[in-house]
Write an enzyme that holds these catalytic residues in place. Structure first.
Site, mmCIF file in Angstrom:
data_model
loop_
_atom_site.group_PDB
_atom_site.id
_atom_site.type_symbol
_atom_site.label_atom_id
_atom_site.label_comp_id
_atom_site.label_asym_id
_atom_site.label_seq_id
_atom_site.Cartn_x
_atom_site.Cartn_y
_atom_site.Cartn_z
ATOM 1 N N ASP A 29 31.797 34.580 35.067
ATOM 2 C CA ASP A 29 32.178 35.994 35.124
ATOM 3 C C ASP A 29 33.432 36.197 35.962
ATOM 4 O O ASP A 29 34.290 37.018 35.621
ATOM 5 C CB ASP A 29 31.047 36.846 35.722
ATOM 6 N N LYS A 67 34.229 41.184 42.065
ATOM 7 C CA LYS A 67 32.802 40.962 41.800
ATOM 8 C C LYS A 67 32.194 40.647 43.156
ATOM 9 O O LYS A 67 32.247 39.514 43.628
ATOM 10 C CB LYS A 67 32.594 39.817 40.811
ATOM 11 N N THR A 79 30.324 42.598 33.277
ATOM 12 C CA THR A 79 31.592 41.871 33.302
ATOM 13 C C THR A 79 32.417 42.163 32.059
ATOM 14 O O THR A 79 33.631 42.364 32.148
ATOM 15 C CB THR A 79 31.346 40.359 33.453
#
Length: 135
Positions: free
Chosen positions: A50, A37, A16
């Site tokens: 994240d 993601k 990340t």
């Protein structure tokens, strides 16, 4: 679609952080960027740190980044079994494509995918990246 795949073999190895740095660098050059993601574990859905970091770095909203979230702080495949949630890579690839095609100027944006190593070169090809991945 132009893209960068940020892969790592474990949680906390910096995927990340690297993806955020790339997003900021791309944006600093006046280019559009889209971060994704595909899978995130270890936080309640809608609350993964994240994904918030990627949203800030890419100037997106949370729901534009997240595809699949699990609560268990473990590998996505195990989290899916523990939580009895389907984890289907084909479905995630389709969702990434749909998210990108539904946006304005999608061909002018760079896509940054931050994923566990379970995502492979074949996933790259399925996302139609302009060139093959380099290892």
């Amino acid at each position: 679609m132009r893209g960068i795949f940020v892969l790592g073999t474990d949680t906390g190895v910096g995927k990340t952080a690297v993806a955020c740095a790339i997003a900021r660098a791309v944006r600093s050059r006046g280019l559009r960027v889209r971060a994704v993601k595909p899978v995130a574990t270890g936080s309640a859905p809608g609350r993964h740190p994240d994904i918030f970091a990627l949203a800030e770095a890419s100037h997106q909203v949370y729901t534009e980044i997240s595809c699949w979230e699990g609560i268990a702080a473990t590998a996505p495949s195990l989290a899916s079994r523990l939580e009895d949630k389907t984890l289907d890579i084909s479905e995630i690839v389709s969702r990434i494509r749909a998210m990108d095609s539904g946006s304005n100027h999608s061909s002018q944006r760079s896509l940054i995918v931050c994923a566990p190593s379970a995502f492979s070169a074949s996933t790259f090809r399925r996302l139609s990246f302009a060139s093959s991945p380099h290892h």
